[in-house]
Each structure stands twice: as C-alpha cells, then as structure tokens.
Design a protein around this motif. Sequence first.
Motif, PDB file in Angstrom:
ATOM      1  N   ALA A 186      58.769  17.565  54.436  1.00 32.34           N
ATOM      2  CA  ALA A 186      57.364  17.217  54.241  1.00 32.34           C
ATOM      3  C   ALA A 186      56.856  17.537  52.838  1.00 32.34           C
ATOM      4  CB  ALA A 186      56.500  17.933  55.280  1.00 32.34           C
ATOM      5  N   GLU A 187      57.415  18.553  52.199  1.00 27.14           N
ATOM      6  CA  GLU A 187      56.929  18.942  50.873  1.00 27.14           C
ATOM      7  C   GLU A 187      57.175  17.858  49.825  1.00 27.14           C
ATOM      8  OE1 GLU A 187      61.052  20.922  51.341  1.00 27.14           O
ATOM      9  OE2 GLU A 187      59.277  20.469  52.573  1.00 27.14           O
ATOM     10  N   HIS A 188      58.098  16.948  50.126  1.00 25.16           N
ATOM     11  CA  HIS A 188      58.383  15.861  49.185  1.00 25.16           C
ATOM     12  C   HIS A 188      57.465  14.655  49.393  1.00 25.16           C
ATOM     13  CE1 HIS A 188      61.911  17.679  47.381  1.00 25.16           C
ATOM     14  NE2 HIS A 188      62.416  17.918  48.585  1.00 25.16           N
ATOM     15  N   TYR A 189      56.658  14.683  50.438  1.00 20.18           N
ATOM     16  CA  TYR A 189      55.807  13.550  50.782  1.00 20.18           C
ATOM     17  C   TYR A 189      54.354  13.997  50.961  1.00 20.18           C
ATOM     18  CZ  TYR A 189      60.195  11.088  51.635  1.00 20.18           C
ATOM     19  OH  TYR A 189      61.443  10.512  51.498  1.00 20.18           O
ATOM     20  N   PRO A 190      53.710  14.504  49.909  1.00 22.87           N
ATOM     21  CA  PRO A 190      52.345  15.011  50.048  1.00 22.87           C
ATOM     22  C   PRO A 190      51.342  13.956  50.499  1.00 22.87           C
ATOM     23  CG  PRO A 190      52.961  14.796  47.732  1.00 22.87           C
ATOM     24  CD  PRO A 190      54.214  14.622  48.523  1.00 22.87           C
ATOM     25  N   ASP A 191      51.509  12.701  50.048  1.00 26.35           N
ATOM     26  CA  ASP A 191      50.563  11.650  50.432  1.00 26.35           C
ATOM     27  C   ASP A 191      50.660  11.342  51.923  1.00 26.35           C
ATOM     28  OD1 ASP A 191      49.762  11.518  47.828  1.00 26.35           O
ATOM     29  OD2 ASP A 191      50.967   9.745  47.333  1.00 26.35           O
ATOM     30  N   VAL A 192      51.895  11.269  52.425  1.00 22.05           N
ATOM     31  CA  VAL A 192      52.081  11.005  53.847  1.00 22.05           C
ATOM     32  C   VAL A 192      51.572  12.191  54.669  1.00 22.05           C
ATOM     33  CG1 VAL A 192      53.768  10.512  55.659  1.00 22.05           C
ATOM     34  CG2 VAL A 192      54.047   9.500  53.390  1.00 22.05           C
ATOM     35  N   LEU A 193      51.841  13.392  54.200  1.00 25.05           N
ATOM     36  CA  LEU A 193      51.372  14.585  54.897  1.00 25.05           C
ATOM     37  C   LEU A 193      49.851  14.596  54.970  1.00 25.05           C
ATOM     38  CD1 LEU A 193      52.054  17.288  56.230  1.00 25.05           C
ATOM     39  CD2 LEU A 193      52.038  18.337  53.959  1.00 25.05           C
ATOM     40  N   ASP A 194      49.193  14.201  53.890  1.00 26.53           N
ATOM     41  CA  ASP A 194      47.729  14.155  53.860  1.00 26.53           C
ATOM     42  C   ASP A 194      47.204  13.123  54.848  1.00 26.53           C
ATOM     43  OD1 ASP A 194      45.187  14.954  52.635  1.00 26.53           O
ATOM     44  OD2 ASP A 194      45.143  12.895  51.889  1.00 26.53           O
ATOM     45  N   ARG A 195      47.869  11.975  54.908  1.00 24.93           N
ATOM     46  CA  ARG A 195      47.448  10.933  55.851  1.00 24.93           C
ATOM     47  C   ARG A 195      47.555  11.413  57.296  1.00 24.93           C
ATOM     48  NH1 ARG A 195      49.892   4.765  56.345  1.00 24.93           N
ATOM     49  NH2 ARG A 195      49.873   4.645  58.621  1.00 24.93           N
ATOM     50  N   VAL A 196      48.665  12.071  57.614  1.00 26.68           N
ATOM     51  CA  VAL A 196      48.864  12.559  58.975  1.00 26.68           C
ATOM     52  C   VAL A 196      47.827  13.626  59.329  1.00 26.68           C
ATOM     53  CG1 VAL A 196      50.442  13.868  60.451  1.00 26.68           C
ATOM     54  CG2 VAL A 196      51.310  11.978  59.068  1.00 26.68           C
ATOM     55  N   LYS A 197      47.522  14.493  58.377  1.00 25.72           N
ATOM     56  CA  LYS A 197      46.523  15.542  58.625  1.00 25.72           C
ATOM     57  C   LYS A 197      45.143  14.955  58.872  1.00 25.72           C
ATOM     58  CE  LYS A 197      48.658  19.387  56.076  1.00 25.72           C
ATOM     59  NZ  LYS A 197      48.541  20.262  54.896  1.00 25.72           N
ATOM     60  N   LYS A 198      44.840  13.849  58.180  1.00 23.90           N
ATOM     61  CA  LYS A 198      43.517  13.231  58.308  1.00 23.90           C
ATOM     62  C   LYS A 198      43.381  12.371  59.552  1.00 23.90           C
ATOM     63  CE  LYS A 198      42.419  13.028  53.367  1.00 23.90           C
ATOM     64  NZ  LYS A 198      42.217  12.133  52.192  1.00 23.90           N
ATOM     65  N   ARG A 199      44.507  12.050  60.186  1.00 26.10           N
ATOM     66  CA  ARG A 199      44.461  11.116  61.301  1.00 26.10           C
ATOM     67  C   ARG A 199      43.566  11.610  62.429  1.00 26.10           C
ATOM     68  NH1 ARG A 199      49.416  10.022  65.322  1.00 26.10           N
ATOM     69  NH2 ARG A 199      48.993  12.222  65.624  1.00 26.10           N
ATOM     70  N   GLY A 200      43.695  12.889  62.778  1.00 22.34           N
ATOM     71  CA  GLY A 200      42.909  13.426  63.875  1.00 22.34           C
ATOM     72  C   GLY A 200      43.382  12.867  65.204  1.00 22.34           C
ATOM     73  N   GLY A 201      42.526  12.955  66.217  1.00 22.70           N
ATOM     74  CA  GLY A 201      42.884  12.447  67.531  1.00 22.70           C
ATOM     75  C   GLY A 201      42.833  10.941  67.568  1.00 22.70           C
ATOM     76  N   ALA A 202      43.847  10.316  68.176  1.00 20.61           N
ATOM     77  CA  ALA A 202      43.887   8.863  68.292  1.00 20.61           C
ATOM     78  C   ALA A 202      43.161   8.424  69.559  1.00 20.61           C
ATOM     79  CB  ALA A 202      45.343   8.378  68.346  1.00 20.61           C
ATOM     80  N   PRO A 203      42.309   7.394  69.497  1.00 20.69           N
ATOM     81  CA  PRO A 203      41.586   6.936  70.686  1.00 20.69           C
ATOM     82  C   PRO A 203      42.553   6.338  71.706  1.00 20.69           C
ATOM     83  CG  PRO A 203      41.319   5.380  68.897  1.00 20.69           C
ATOM     84  CD  PRO A 203      42.014   6.578  68.323  1.00 20.69           C
ATOM     85  N   PRO A 204      42.377   6.609  72.985  1.00 22.65           N
ATOM     86  CA  PRO A 204      43.290   6.069  73.997  1.00 22.65           C
ATOM     87  C   PRO A 204      43.102   4.571  74.173  1.00 22.65           C
ATOM     88  CG  PRO A 204      41.438   7.136  75.060  1.00 22.65           C
ATOM     89  CD  PRO A 204      41.297   7.418  73.584  1.00 22.65           C
ATOM     90  N   ILE A 205      44.149   3.917  74.629  1.00 24.99           N
ATOM     91  CA  ILE A 205      44.072   2.496  74.943  1.00 24.99           C
ATOM     92  C   ILE A 205      43.358   2.343  76.291  1.00 24.99           C
ATOM     93  CG2 ILE A 205      45.487   0.512  75.646  1.00 24.99           C
ATOM     94  CD1 ILE A 205      47.477   1.315  73.567  1.00 24.99           C
ATOM     95  N   ALA A 206      42.558   1.306  76.409  1.00 25.93           N
ATOM     96  CA  ALA A 206      41.817   1.075  77.651  1.00 25.93           C
ATOM     97  C   ALA A 206      42.772   1.035  78.835  1.00 25.93           C
ATOM     98  CB  ALA A 206      41.056  -0.255  77.556  1.00 25.93           C
ATOM     99  N   GLY A 207      42.368   1.710  79.912  1.00 28.99           N
ATOM    100  CA  GLY A 207      43.182   1.705  81.115  1.00 28.99           C
ATOM    101  C   GLY A 207      44.066   2.922  81.250  1.00 28.99           C
ATOM    102  N   GLU A 208      44.103   3.784  80.175  1.00 32.59           N
ATOM    103  CA  GLU A 208      44.936   4.978  80.247  1.00 32.59           C
ATOM    104  C   GLU A 208      44.341   5.972  81.231  1.00 32.59           C
ATOM    105  OE1 GLU A 208      45.221   5.478  75.760  1.00 32.59           O
ATOM    106  OE2 GLU A 208      47.069   6.395  76.439  1.00 32.59           O
TER     107      GLU A 208
END
Length: 228
Positions: free
Chosen positions: A206-228
């Motif tokens: 992960a230390e080699h991919y700071p941009d991807v790590l930042d994106r994952v950290k910012k994602r937060g909780g993903a909204p569920p798909i209807a019907g879950e």
Amino acid sequence: MDIAATARKRRARDPQATREAILEAACVRLAQDGPEGLSLSEVAHLAGVNRGTAYQHFETREKLVRATTEWVSWKLYRAVFGDPEQVRGRPVETVDVAELSDRMAGFAMANPALCRIWLLTVLASPDPSSDVFWREYLESINRFAATDLAQPGIDTEALTVIMMAGTFLWPVWAEARGDAADRRGALAQRFADECLRLSLFGTMRAEHYPDVLDRVKKRGGAPPIAGE
C-alpha cells in the motif's frame, strides 16, 4: 430508400464489413442464447446477409463461436488496456491501477451477459492463455508480481481467475436486485473500489500506492443495492 438493402450492397463490396456485421449479430445472439443456442441462420438474418454469405465467412457454428469469443476479447482488451501498440512494453510502475479497475468493472456492467459467456467459454477452453485479453491480464499480473510493488508469493493464475470471476459475475448479482440498469455507473464503481481495497491490503504494498490508498480511505460505507 431501403436502408437495409443499401447496407447489404455496401457490405457485398466490402467483405470485412460483412464479417463485422455477422460478428456484431453473433454477439447479440451469444448474449441471449449462449454458445449452445447460437445459430448461423439466425445470426445471418439478424446481420442482414443471406445464409450462404454467412457460411462463406464461418463454415460451422463452432468456428463462429470461436471467432465471436475472440472478437469480444479484443473489445475487452481495448476497453480495459487501450491501444495494443501502446500497451506493449509499458512499465508496470506507469499503470494506473484504479483506472484499469474502473474500466474493467464498467465494461462488465455495460455488457453483463456477453462478459459472463466470454468468461465461461475461456475458462472451459483447453488453453485460456490463447485468448488475447486473458493472456494480457495474466501477464500484467505476472509483471506486477515480479516487482517490489507486490507482496511476495502471489499465485498469479489463481488471482486472475478470482478477479475476472468477481468482475464478470458482479453484474449478474446486481441486476438480480432490480435496479442495476439505473445505477450501472455507481455499481461498477462500488465493485472497482472493493477490488482496490482488497488489492491494497492483499497483493499490493500500500505504501507504493498513496493515491489508491487515499481513494479507498475516502470511500466510506457503500450504499446497499435495493432488495438486500
């Protein structure tokens, strides 16, 4: 003006255009009926050519299935990796991992049936590495695994199957919940983000991919798909 007749005359003077029309029609039928249900006669009718012309290009149903699978593979290749001439020899360090994940998930969500059938056909083939997209995807993981960007000990073939199976089956699961057509972009993004998170803490350092790590950290909780 008879547009269909004009198109047929134009294709009669252009064998490559005729072949493309047949393959386009075969993709539609393949997505609807699968390899076992593919009929040269029905494909010819859909493509606007006579059956004899279709047989001139593809002598058997099996040859048409193989050619269509290869054609889909090239569409996948260009959608995910880009121009083949630019991909060859590209250093692993310059690959935008997040963008590649987005492209692959987006193509799968836009073409769910076609991607699923392509995957099952390639997995069942004696030599999946003969498929251009499969080969490039596996080789890209091999190149990555050989660098210090990767965690040690990656089983690249197993990882290829895991990533492709997940990517091309996610749209099937999503559509079964009823709202995939309205939320294709968001659903593709949701899957791509989870793949990136798993990769960051599984195969990539992960230390080699700071941009991807930042994106994952910012994602937060993903909204569920209807019907879950």
